[in-house]
Design a protein around this motif. Structure first.
Motif, PDB file in Angstrom:
ATOM      1  N   TRP A 110       0.676  -1.123  -0.110  1.00 48.95           N
ATOM      2  CA  TRP A 110       0.002   0.012  -0.005  1.00 48.95           C
ATOM      3  C   TRP A 110       0.938   1.330  -0.078  1.00 48.95           C
ATOM      4  O   TRP A 110       1.817   1.350   0.672  1.00 48.95           O
ATOM      5  CB  TRP A 110      -1.051   0.046   1.078  1.00 48.95           C
ATOM      6  CG  TRP A 110      -1.945  -1.198   1.203  1.00 48.95           C
ATOM      7  CD1 TRP A 110      -2.258  -1.924   0.397  1.00 48.95           C
ATOM      8  CD2 TRP A 110      -2.886  -1.037   2.696  1.00 48.95           C
ATOM      9  NE1 TRP A 110      -3.388  -2.513   1.207  1.00 48.95           N
ATOM     10  CE2 TRP A 110      -3.658  -2.231   2.449  1.00 48.95           C
ATOM     11  CE3 TRP A 110      -2.848  -0.487   3.887  1.00 48.95           C
ATOM     12  CZ2 TRP A 110      -4.647  -2.719   3.175  1.00 48.95           C
ATOM     13  CZ3 TRP A 110      -3.852  -0.776   4.743  1.00 48.95           C
ATOM     14  CH2 TRP A 110      -4.744  -1.946   4.478  1.00 48.95           C
ATOM     15  N   PHE A 111       0.454   2.175  -0.654  1.00 49.21           N
ATOM     16  CA  PHE A 111       1.197   3.526  -0.707  1.00 49.21           C
ATOM     17  C   PHE A 111       0.113   4.624  -0.360  1.00 49.21           C
ATOM     18  O   PHE A 111      -1.000   4.701  -0.651  1.00 49.21           O
ATOM     19  CB  PHE A 111       1.573   3.748  -1.965  1.00 49.21           C
ATOM     20  CG  PHE A 111       2.869   3.018  -2.373  1.00 49.21           C
ATOM     21  CD1 PHE A 111       4.275   3.225  -2.161  1.00 49.21           C
ATOM     22  CD2 PHE A 111       2.761   1.758  -2.870  1.00 49.21           C
ATOM     23  CE1 PHE A 111       5.258   2.752  -2.173  1.00 49.21           C
ATOM     24  CE2 PHE A 111       3.843   0.915  -3.168  1.00 49.21           C
ATOM     25  CZ  PHE A 111       5.142   1.420  -2.990  1.00 49.21           C
ATOM     26  N   GLY A 112       0.720   5.624   0.437  1.00 47.88           N
ATOM     27  CA  GLY A 112       0.070   6.953   0.585  1.00 47.88           C
ATOM     28  C   GLY A 112       1.219   8.215   0.248  1.00 47.88           C
ATOM     29  O   GLY A 112       2.148   8.116   0.929  1.00 47.88           O
ATOM     30  N   GLU A 182      -0.348  21.221   1.022  1.00 44.38           N
ATOM     31  CA  GLU A 182      -0.161  19.616   0.783  1.00 44.38           C
ATOM     32  C   GLU A 182      -1.548  18.985   0.638  1.00 44.38           C
ATOM     33  O   GLU A 182      -2.656  19.510   1.604  1.00 44.38           O
ATOM     34  CB  GLU A 182       0.468  19.109   2.278  1.00 44.38           C
ATOM     35  CG  GLU A 182       0.404  17.598   2.110  1.00 44.38           C
ATOM     36  CD  GLU A 182       1.222  16.988   3.161  1.00 44.38           C
ATOM     37  OE1 GLU A 182       2.319  17.339   3.442  1.00 44.38           O
ATOM     38  OE2 GLU A 182       0.701  16.106   4.166  1.00 44.38           O
ATOM     39  N   GLY A 186      -4.274   8.248  -0.577  1.00 44.23           N
ATOM     40  CA  GLY A 186      -3.783   7.008  -0.159  1.00 44.23           C
ATOM     41  C   GLY A 186      -4.562   6.581   1.110  1.00 44.23           C
ATOM     42  O   GLY A 186      -5.278   7.321   1.563  1.00 44.23           O
ATOM     43  N   ARG A 241       2.450  -4.463   8.261  1.00 45.25           N
ATOM     44  CA  ARG A 241       0.974  -4.139   8.856  1.00 45.25           C
ATOM     45  C   ARG A 241       0.736  -5.207   9.857  1.00 45.25           C
ATOM     46  O   ARG A 241      -0.044  -5.111  10.818  1.00 45.25           O
ATOM     47  CB  ARG A 241       0.041  -3.975   7.793  1.00 45.25           C
ATOM     48  CG  ARG A 241       0.190  -2.817   7.156  1.00 45.25           C
ATOM     49  CD  ARG A 241      -1.078  -2.633   6.073  1.00 45.25           C
ATOM     50  NE  ARG A 241      -1.580  -3.541   5.015  1.00 45.25           N
ATOM     51  CZ  ARG A 241      -0.879  -3.765   3.846  1.00 45.25           C
ATOM     52  NH1 ARG A 241      -0.013  -2.861   3.313  1.00 45.25           N
ATOM     53  NH2 ARG A 241      -1.204  -4.564   3.110  1.00 45.25           N
ATOM     54  N   ARG A 294      11.904  13.645  11.723  1.00 47.73           N
ATOM     55  CA  ARG A 294      11.599  14.436  10.396  1.00 47.73           C
ATOM     56  C   ARG A 294      12.988  14.811  10.243  1.00 47.73           C
ATOM     57  O   ARG A 294      12.850  15.579   9.040  1.00 47.73           O
ATOM     58  CB  ARG A 294      10.609  15.534  10.828  1.00 47.73           C
ATOM     59  CG  ARG A 294       9.483  14.646  11.074  1.00 47.73           C
ATOM     60  CD  ARG A 294       8.436  15.814  11.494  1.00 47.73           C
ATOM     61  NE  ARG A 294       7.122  15.315  12.126  1.00 47.73           N
ATOM     62  CZ  ARG A 294       6.072  14.930  11.354  1.00 47.73           C
ATOM     63  NH1 ARG A 294       5.933  15.235  10.269  1.00 47.73           N
ATOM     64  NH2 ARG A 294       4.983  14.247  12.044  1.00 47.73           N
ATOM     65  N   TYR A 311       3.677   1.293   9.018  1.00 47.50           N
ATOM     66  CA  TYR A 311       4.194   1.629   7.748  1.00 47.50           C
ATOM     67  C   TYR A 311       5.432   2.561   8.037  1.00 47.50           C
ATOM     68  O   TYR A 311       5.650   2.881   9.176  1.00 47.50           O
ATOM     69  CB  TYR A 311       3.303   2.310   6.792  1.00 47.50           C
ATOM     70  CG  TYR A 311       2.696   3.666   7.405  1.00 47.50           C
ATOM     71  CD1 TYR A 311       1.520   3.527   8.331  1.00 47.50           C
ATOM     72  CD2 TYR A 311       3.200   4.690   6.947  1.00 47.50           C
ATOM     73  CE1 TYR A 311       1.310   4.670   8.909  1.00 47.50           C
ATOM     74  CE2 TYR A 311       2.760   6.172   7.585  1.00 47.50           C
ATOM     75  CZ  TYR A 311       1.714   6.078   8.396  1.00 47.50           C
ATOM     76  OH  TYR A 311       1.202   7.355   8.921  1.00 47.50           O
TER      77      TYR A 311
HETATM   78  P1  ADP Z   1       2.600  13.151   8.031  1.00 47.35           P
HETATM   79  O1  ADP Z   1       2.325  13.122   9.492  1.00 47.35           O
HETATM   80  O2  ADP Z   1       3.875  12.962   7.541  1.00 47.35           O
HETATM   81  O3  ADP Z   1       2.246  14.650   7.852  1.00 47.35           O
HETATM   82  P2  ADP Z   1       0.000  12.560   6.598  1.00 47.35           P
HETATM   83  O4  ADP Z   1      -1.070  12.371   7.658  1.00 47.35           O
HETATM   84  O5  ADP Z   1       0.140  13.832   5.937  1.00 47.35           O
HETATM   85  O6  ADP Z   1       1.326  12.262   7.204  1.00 47.35           O
HETATM   86  O7  ADP Z   1       0.177  11.550   5.572  1.00 47.35           O
HETATM   87  C1  ADP Z   1       0.041  10.125   5.854  1.00 47.35           C
HETATM   88  C2  ADP Z   1      -0.099   9.278   4.626  1.00 47.35           C
HETATM   89  O8  ADP Z   1       0.203   7.654   5.193  1.00 47.35           O
HETATM   90  C3  ADP Z   1      -1.375   9.505   3.856  1.00 47.35           C
HETATM   91  O9  ADP Z   1      -1.561   9.671   2.790  1.00 47.35           O
HETATM   92  C4  ADP Z   1      -2.005   7.878   4.197  1.00 47.35           C
HETATM   93  O10 ADP Z   1      -2.900   7.475   3.266  1.00 47.35           O
HETATM   94  C5  ADP Z   1      -0.716   6.789   4.285  1.00 47.35           C
HETATM   95  N1  ADP Z   1      -0.991   5.815   5.091  1.00 47.35           N
HETATM   96  C6  ADP Z   1      -1.656   5.529   6.215  1.00 47.35           C
HETATM   97  N2  ADP Z   1      -1.397   4.199   6.648  1.00 47.35           N
HETATM   98  C7  ADP Z   1      -0.591   3.525   5.641  1.00 47.35           C
HETATM   99  C8  ADP Z   1      -0.204   2.199   5.331  1.00 47.35           C
HETATM  100  N3  ADP Z   1      -0.676   1.294   6.145  1.00 47.35           N
HETATM  101  N4  ADP Z   1       0.603   2.133   4.257  1.00 47.35           N
HETATM  102  C9  ADP Z   1       0.914   3.001   3.541  1.00 47.35           C
HETATM  103  N5  ADP Z   1       0.354   4.439   3.499  1.00 47.35           N
HETATM  104  C10 ADP Z   1      -0.439   4.613   4.659  1.00 47.35           C
END
Ligand code: ADP
Ligand code: MN
Ligand code: MN
Ligand code: MN
Length: 338
Positions: A110-112, A182, A186, A241, A294, A311
Protein backbone atom coordinates in the motif's frame (compact mmCIF):
# COMPACT_ATOMS: atom_id res chain seq x y z
CA UNK A 1 -27.78 9.44 -27.73
CA UNK A 2 -25.84 10.57 -24.68
CA UNK A 3 -22.36 11.82 -25.51
CA UNK A 4 -19.47 11.48 -23.06
CA UNK A 5 -16.69 14.04 -22.87
CA UNK A 6 -13.64 11.88 -22.10
CA UNK A 7 -10.50 13.79 -21.15
CA UNK A 8 -7.56 11.57 -22.19
CA UNK A 9 -4.60 12.36 -19.90
CA UNK A 10 -0.99 11.25 -20.38
CA UNK A 11 2.61 12.07 -19.46
CA UNK A 12 4.80 13.73 -22.09
CA UNK A 13 8.49 13.19 -22.84
CA UNK A 14 9.84 16.45 -21.42
CA UNK A 15 13.15 15.92 -19.59
CA UNK A 16 14.07 15.80 -16.79
CA UNK A 17 10.50 16.18 -15.49
CA UNK A 18 7.50 14.99 -17.54
CA UNK A 19 4.43 17.22 -17.74
CA UNK A 20 0.78 16.28 -17.99
CA UNK A 21 -1.01 16.63 -21.33
CA UNK A 22 -4.64 16.00 -22.18
CA UNK A 23 -7.25 16.36 -24.89
CA UNK A 24 -10.95 15.64 -25.13
CA UNK A 25 -12.60 12.85 -27.06
CA UNK A 26 -16.36 12.74 -27.54
CA UNK A 27 -17.46 9.15 -27.07
CA UNK A 28 -20.95 8.05 -28.12
CA UNK A 29 -23.01 6.64 -25.25
CA UNK A 30 -22.03 6.31 -21.60
CA UNK A 31 -18.79 4.69 -20.52
CA UNK A 32 -19.11 2.04 -17.83
CA UNK A 33 -16.05 -0.12 -18.53
CA UNK A 34 -12.51 0.51 -19.74
CA UNK A 35 -13.35 -1.54 -22.85
CA UNK A 36 -15.94 1.10 -23.85
CA UNK A 37 -13.06 3.55 -24.45
CA UNK A 38 -11.28 3.47 -27.81
CA UNK A 39 -7.53 3.91 -28.13
CA UNK A 40 -6.42 7.24 -29.57
CA UNK A 41 -3.34 8.94 -31.04
CA UNK A 42 -1.55 12.27 -30.97
CA UNK A 43 1.41 14.12 -32.41
CA UNK A 44 4.37 12.94 -30.37
CA UNK A 45 6.69 15.46 -32.04
CA UNK A 46 4.91 18.20 -30.06
CA UNK A 47 5.42 16.45 -26.72
CA UNK A 48 9.06 15.39 -27.09
CA UNK A 49 7.99 11.80 -27.70
CA UNK A 50 8.70 11.45 -31.44
CA UNK A 51 10.51 13.08 -34.35
CA UNK A 52 8.57 15.06 -36.96
CA UNK A 53 9.06 12.39 -39.62
CA UNK A 54 7.28 9.66 -37.75
CA UNK A 55 5.33 11.35 -35.09
CA UNK A 56 2.29 9.26 -34.15
CA UNK A 57 2.06 7.99 -30.58
CA UNK A 58 -0.77 5.85 -29.27
CA UNK A 59 -2.86 6.40 -26.15
CA UNK A 60 -4.27 3.39 -24.36
CA UNK A 61 -6.85 4.11 -21.61
CA UNK A 62 -5.89 2.35 -18.36
CA UNK A 63 -7.96 4.00 -15.60
CA UNK A 64 -10.95 6.34 -15.60
CA UNK A 65 -12.88 8.30 -12.99
CA UNK A 66 -15.89 10.67 -13.07
CA UNK A 67 -14.95 14.17 -14.24
CA UNK A 68 -15.93 16.41 -11.32
CA UNK A 69 -15.58 19.60 -13.39
CA UNK A 70 -17.76 18.67 -16.37
CA UNK A 71 -20.09 16.57 -14.23
CA UNK A 72 -22.90 14.38 -15.64
CA UNK A 73 -21.38 11.19 -17.03
CA UNK A 74 -18.18 12.82 -18.27
CA UNK A 75 -14.86 11.23 -17.36
CA UNK A 76 -11.11 11.71 -16.86
CA UNK A 77 -9.10 8.94 -18.50
CA UNK A 78 -5.52 8.14 -17.50
CA UNK A 79 -3.61 6.66 -20.46
CA UNK A 80 -0.35 4.87 -21.17
CA UNK A 81 1.71 5.87 -24.23
CA UNK A 82 2.79 3.36 -26.87
CA UNK A 83 4.77 3.66 -30.10
CA UNK A 84 3.05 3.26 -33.47
CA UNK A 85 4.23 -0.38 -33.62
CA UNK A 86 2.55 -1.15 -30.28
CA UNK A 87 5.72 -1.28 -28.19
CA UNK A 88 5.92 0.58 -24.86
CA UNK A 89 7.16 4.17 -25.30
CA UNK A 90 10.33 4.98 -23.34
CA UNK A 91 8.47 7.73 -21.46
CA UNK A 92 5.83 5.25 -20.25
CA UNK A 93 6.92 4.79 -16.64
CA UNK A 94 3.57 3.27 -15.69
CA UNK A 95 4.46 0.16 -17.72
CA UNK A 96 7.49 -0.36 -15.45
CA UNK A 97 5.38 -0.13 -12.31
CA UNK A 98 2.79 -2.46 -13.82
CA UNK A 99 5.44 -5.16 -14.23
CA UNK A 100 7.01 -4.76 -10.80
CA UNK A 101 3.63 -4.56 -9.05
CA UNK A 102 2.49 -7.77 -10.76
CA UNK A 103 5.65 -9.61 -9.60
CA UNK A 104 5.03 -8.74 -5.95
CA UNK A 105 1.23 -8.63 -5.84
CA UNK A 106 1.32 -11.19 -3.01
CA UNK A 107 3.06 -8.66 -0.73
CA UNK A 108 -0.10 -6.50 -0.80
CA UNK A 109 1.81 -3.24 -0.79
CA UNK A 110 0.00 0.00 0.00
CA UNK A 111 1.13 3.55 -0.72
CA UNK A 112 0.08 7.00 0.43
CA UNK A 113 1.73 10.12 -0.96
CA UNK A 114 1.74 13.56 0.65
CA UNK A 115 1.86 15.98 -2.27
CA UNK A 116 3.30 19.38 -1.33
CA UNK A 117 3.07 22.27 -3.80
CA UNK A 118 3.23 26.04 -4.03
CA UNK A 119 0.53 28.25 -5.57
CA UNK A 120 2.24 30.85 -7.76
CA UNK A 121 0.68 34.12 -8.88
CA UNK A 122 2.59 36.44 -11.21
CA UNK A 123 5.84 34.59 -10.54
CA UNK A 124 5.53 34.89 -6.73
CA UNK A 125 3.95 32.50 -4.21
CA UNK A 126 0.34 33.37 -3.37
CA UNK A 127 0.16 35.86 -0.51
CA UNK A 128 3.76 37.09 -0.90
CA UNK A 129 4.29 40.85 -1.28
CA UNK A 130 5.27 41.91 -4.82
CA UNK A 131 8.86 42.92 -4.15
CA UNK A 132 9.70 41.90 -0.63
CA UNK A 133 9.43 38.81 1.54
CA UNK A 134 6.66 37.83 3.94
CA UNK A 135 7.35 37.36 7.65
CA UNK A 136 9.68 34.38 8.28
CA UNK A 137 8.30 30.83 8.47
CA UNK A 138 6.79 29.66 11.71
CA UNK A 139 3.18 30.83 11.67
CA UNK A 140 1.95 29.39 8.37
CA UNK A 141 1.87 25.60 8.88
CA UNK A 142 -1.73 24.47 9.49
CA UNK A 143 -2.66 28.11 10.08
CA UNK A 144 -6.01 29.85 9.87
CA UNK A 145 -6.61 33.52 9.21
CA UNK A 146 -6.00 35.87 6.31
CA UNK A 147 -2.65 37.05 7.67
CA UNK A 148 -1.17 33.53 7.55
CA UNK A 149 -3.03 31.78 4.73
CA UNK A 150 -3.25 32.30 0.96
CA UNK A 151 -5.09 30.39 -1.74
CA UNK A 152 -7.51 28.37 0.35
CA UNK A 153 -10.33 28.83 -2.20
CA UNK A 154 -8.57 26.70 -4.79
CA UNK A 155 -7.35 24.20 -2.21
CA UNK A 156 -10.91 23.58 -0.98
CA UNK A 157 -12.34 23.35 -4.50
CA UNK A 158 -9.60 20.88 -5.44
CA UNK A 159 -10.43 18.69 -2.44
CA UNK A 160 -14.14 18.68 -3.37
CA UNK A 161 -13.24 17.81 -6.96
CA UNK A 162 -10.99 14.90 -5.93
CA UNK A 163 -13.72 13.50 -3.68
CA UNK A 164 -16.34 13.85 -6.44
CA UNK A 165 -13.96 11.99 -8.76
CA UNK A 166 -13.96 9.16 -6.22
CA UNK A 167 -10.24 9.43 -5.44
CA UNK A 168 -8.89 8.01 -2.18
CA UNK A 169 -8.09 11.54 -1.04
CA UNK A 170 -7.06 11.52 2.61
CA UNK A 171 -6.52 15.16 3.65
CA UNK A 172 -5.06 18.63 3.19
CA UNK A 173 -3.00 21.10 5.21
CA UNK A 174 -1.40 24.50 4.82
CA UNK A 175 2.38 24.05 4.73
CA UNK A 176 5.38 25.73 6.34
CA UNK A 177 5.91 28.39 3.64
CA UNK A 178 3.19 30.97 2.91
CA UNK A 179 1.38 29.88 -0.29
CA UNK A 180 2.52 26.26 0.14
CA UNK A 181 -0.02 23.46 0.64
CA UNK A 182 -0.26 19.68 0.84
CA UNK A 183 -2.82 17.04 -0.06
CA UNK A 184 -2.59 13.30 0.49
CA UNK A 185 -3.74 10.33 -1.59
CA UNK A 186 -3.89 6.81 -0.20
CA UNK A 187 -3.42 4.28 1.15
CA UNK A 188 -3.89 2.24 -2.02
CA UNK A 189 -2.03 -0.41 -4.02
CA UNK A 190 0.79 1.14 -6.06
CA UNK A 191 -0.76 1.47 -9.53
CA UNK A 192 -4.03 2.84 -8.18
CA UNK A 193 -2.28 5.32 -5.89
CA UNK A 194 0.01 6.58 -8.65
CA UNK A 195 -2.87 6.89 -11.18
CA UNK A 196 -4.95 8.78 -8.64
CA UNK A 197 -2.07 11.09 -7.71
CA UNK A 198 -1.56 11.99 -11.38
CA UNK A 199 -5.29 12.62 -11.77
CA UNK A 200 -5.29 14.76 -8.60
CA UNK A 201 -2.33 16.75 -9.98
CA UNK A 202 -4.21 17.20 -13.28
CA UNK A 203 -7.26 18.53 -11.39
CA UNK A 204 -5.08 20.93 -9.40
CA UNK A 205 -3.43 22.30 -12.55
CA UNK A 206 -6.78 22.54 -14.33
CA UNK A 207 -8.58 24.33 -11.46
CA UNK A 208 -5.54 26.57 -10.99
CA UNK A 209 -6.29 27.97 -14.46
CA UNK A 210 -9.63 29.31 -13.17
CA UNK A 211 -7.95 31.03 -10.22
CA UNK A 212 -4.92 32.37 -12.07
CA UNK A 213 -2.56 30.20 -10.01
CA UNK A 214 0.30 28.28 -11.53
CA UNK A 215 1.02 25.06 -9.61
CA UNK A 216 4.69 24.80 -8.70
CA UNK A 217 6.07 21.34 -7.90
CA UNK A 218 9.72 22.44 -7.81
CA UNK A 219 11.55 20.80 -4.89
CA UNK A 220 13.04 24.15 -3.83
CA UNK A 221 11.15 27.14 -5.25
CA UNK A 222 13.01 29.63 -3.02
CA UNK A 223 16.56 29.37 -1.80
CA UNK A 224 17.27 30.41 1.75
CA UNK A 225 15.19 29.90 4.83
CA UNK A 226 12.09 28.64 3.00
CA UNK A 227 10.93 25.03 3.05
CA UNK A 228 11.09 23.02 -0.15
CA UNK A 229 8.26 20.81 -1.43
CA UNK A 230 8.34 17.04 -1.08
CA UNK A 231 6.22 14.03 -1.87
CA UNK A 232 6.68 11.95 1.31
CA UNK A 233 5.86 8.38 0.33
CA UNK A 234 4.22 6.20 2.97
CA UNK A 235 4.65 2.52 2.28
CA UNK A 236 3.69 -0.80 3.82
CA UNK A 237 3.34 -4.45 2.94
CA UNK A 238 1.00 -6.96 4.54
CA UNK A 239 3.91 -8.28 6.64
CA UNK A 240 4.71 -4.74 7.88
CA UNK A 241 1.08 -4.20 8.92
CA UNK A 242 0.82 -7.58 10.68
CA UNK A 243 1.85 -8.10 14.34
CA UNK A 244 5.63 -7.83 14.68
CA UNK A 245 5.79 -5.87 11.42
CA UNK A 246 8.29 -3.37 12.79
CA UNK A 247 11.12 -5.88 12.29
CA UNK A 248 10.10 -6.16 8.63
CA UNK A 249 10.03 -2.35 8.36
CA UNK A 250 13.51 -2.10 9.86
CA UNK A 251 14.84 -4.76 7.50
CA UNK A 252 13.35 -2.80 4.58
CA UNK A 253 15.06 0.38 5.84
CA UNK A 254 18.42 -1.41 5.87
CA UNK A 255 17.97 -2.58 2.28
CA UNK A 256 16.73 0.86 1.22
CA UNK A 257 19.89 2.36 2.74
CA UNK A 258 22.05 0.14 0.55
CA UNK A 259 20.14 1.33 -2.53
CA UNK A 260 20.05 5.04 -1.65
CA UNK A 261 21.56 6.32 -4.92
CA UNK A 262 19.25 4.21 -7.09
CA UNK A 263 16.28 5.71 -5.30
CA UNK A 264 17.53 9.29 -5.40
CA UNK A 265 17.94 8.89 -9.17
CA UNK A 266 14.15 8.58 -9.57
CA UNK A 267 13.00 10.78 -6.67
CA UNK A 268 12.75 14.00 -8.71
CA UNK A 269 14.97 16.49 -10.48
CA UNK A 270 16.59 19.27 -8.45
CA UNK A 271 16.06 17.36 -5.21
CA UNK A 272 19.66 18.12 -4.15
CA UNK A 273 18.56 21.70 -3.51
CA UNK A 274 15.87 20.46 -1.15
CA UNK A 275 17.63 17.60 0.69
CA UNK A 276 20.14 19.78 2.49
CA UNK A 277 19.84 18.47 6.04
CA UNK A 278 17.80 21.54 6.99
CA UNK A 279 14.06 22.33 6.83
CA UNK A 280 12.97 18.87 8.01
CA UNK A 281 15.15 16.94 5.55
CA UNK A 282 18.18 14.66 5.69
CA UNK A 283 21.14 15.50 3.43
CA UNK A 284 21.00 13.84 0.02
CA UNK A 285 24.48 12.40 0.71
CA UNK A 286 23.35 10.54 3.84
CA UNK A 287 20.83 7.83 4.63
CA UNK A 288 19.33 7.56 8.10
CA UNK A 289 16.12 6.11 9.47
CA UNK A 290 14.50 6.55 12.83
CA UNK A 291 11.32 6.66 14.87
CA UNK A 292 9.51 10.02 14.67
CA UNK A 293 12.64 11.60 13.15
CA UNK A 294 11.68 14.30 10.64
CA UNK A 295 15.37 14.88 9.94
CA UNK A 296 15.83 11.30 8.73
CA UNK A 297 15.58 9.92 5.18
CA UNK A 298 12.97 7.46 6.39
CA UNK A 299 10.75 8.08 9.39
CA UNK A 300 9.00 5.30 11.25
CA UNK A 301 5.83 7.02 12.49
CA UNK A 302 5.26 7.10 16.24
CA UNK A 303 2.03 5.12 15.96
CA UNK A 304 3.88 2.37 14.10
CA UNK A 305 6.59 2.16 16.77
CA UNK A 306 3.95 2.13 19.52
CA UNK A 307 1.90 -0.69 18.03
CA UNK A 308 4.91 -2.58 16.65
CA UNK A 309 3.46 -2.66 13.13
CA UNK A 310 2.35 -0.24 10.40
CA UNK A 311 4.26 1.59 7.70
CA UNK A 312 7.35 3.64 6.91
CA UNK A 313 7.56 7.17 5.51
CA UNK A 314 10.19 7.75 2.83
CA UNK A 315 10.77 11.50 3.13
CA UNK A 316 13.19 11.73 0.20
CA UNK A 317 10.94 11.99 -2.90
CA UNK A 318 10.56 15.55 -4.21
CA UNK A 319 7.23 17.18 -5.05
CA UNK A 320 7.97 16.76 -8.78
CA UNK A 321 8.75 13.02 -8.51
CA UNK A 322 6.88 10.59 -10.76
CA UNK A 323 4.87 8.29 -8.45
CA UNK A 324 5.09 5.45 -11.00
CA UNK A 325 8.88 5.48 -10.64
CA UNK A 326 8.89 6.07 -6.88
CA UNK A 327 6.52 3.16 -6.18
CA UNK A 328 8.36 0.86 -8.59
CA UNK A 329 11.67 1.59 -6.85
CA UNK A 330 10.23 0.95 -3.40
CA UNK A 331 8.52 -2.32 -4.34
CA UNK A 332 11.63 -3.52 -6.19
CA UNK A 333 13.99 -2.74 -3.30
CA UNK A 334 11.83 -3.57 -0.30
CA UNK A 335 9.88 -6.55 -1.66
CA UNK A 336 12.25 -7.88 -4.30
CA UNK A 337 15.39 -7.05 -2.30
CA UNK A 338 16.95 -6.12 -5.68
P1 ADP B 1 2.54 13.27 8.10
O1 ADP B 1 2.37 13.03 9.56
O2 ADP B 1 3.87 12.81 7.61
O3 ADP B 1 2.23 14.68 7.70
P2 ADP B 1 0.09 12.58 6.63
O4 ADP B 1 -1.05 12.41 7.56
O5 ADP B 1 0.16 13.84 5.85
O6 ADP B 1 1.46 12.28 7.41
O7 ADP B 1 0.08 11.40 5.54
C1 ADP B 1 0.12 10.07 5.90
C2 ADP B 1 -0.13 9.21 4.68
O8 ADP B 1 0.12 7.86 5.01
C3 ADP B 1 -1.56 9.27 4.12
O9 ADP B 1 -1.49 9.52 2.74
C4 ADP B 1 -2.08 7.85 4.35
O10 ADP B 1 -2.91 7.46 3.30
C5 ADP B 1 -0.81 7.03 4.35
N1 ADP B 1 -0.90 5.76 5.07
C6 ADP B 1 -1.57 5.50 6.23
N2 ADP B 1 -1.44 4.22 6.57
C7 ADP B 1 -0.67 3.63 5.62
C8 ADP B 1 -0.18 2.31 5.42
N3 ADP B 1 -0.43 1.31 6.27
N4 ADP B 1 0.59 2.08 4.32
C9 ADP B 1 0.86 3.07 3.47
N5 ADP B 1 0.42 4.32 3.60
C10 ADP B 1 -0.33 4.61 4.68
MN1 MN C 1 1.66 15.36 5.78
MN1 MN D 1 4.10 18.13 4.58
MN1 MN E 1 5.07 13.47 5.98
Amino acid sequence: MQKTMAEYIWLDGVQPTAHLRSKTKIVEGTVTRLEDLPGWGYDGSSTQQASGHFSDCQLKPVHFVPDPIRGENHILVMCEVFNADGSVHVSNTRAGLREVAACYVGEESWFGIEQEYVLMEGGRPAGWPKDSFPAPQGDYYCAVGDRFVAGRGLVEEHMQACLKAGLRFSGINAEVMLGQWEFQIGPLPPLQMADELWIARWLLLRLGEDYGYDICLDPKPFKGDWNGSGAHTNFSTRAMRAPGGQAVIEEACEILGRNHDKHIAVYGSGNDERLTGRHETCSIREFRYGVSDRGASIRIPMATAQSGAGYLEDRRPAANADPYQVCAALVRTACGKW
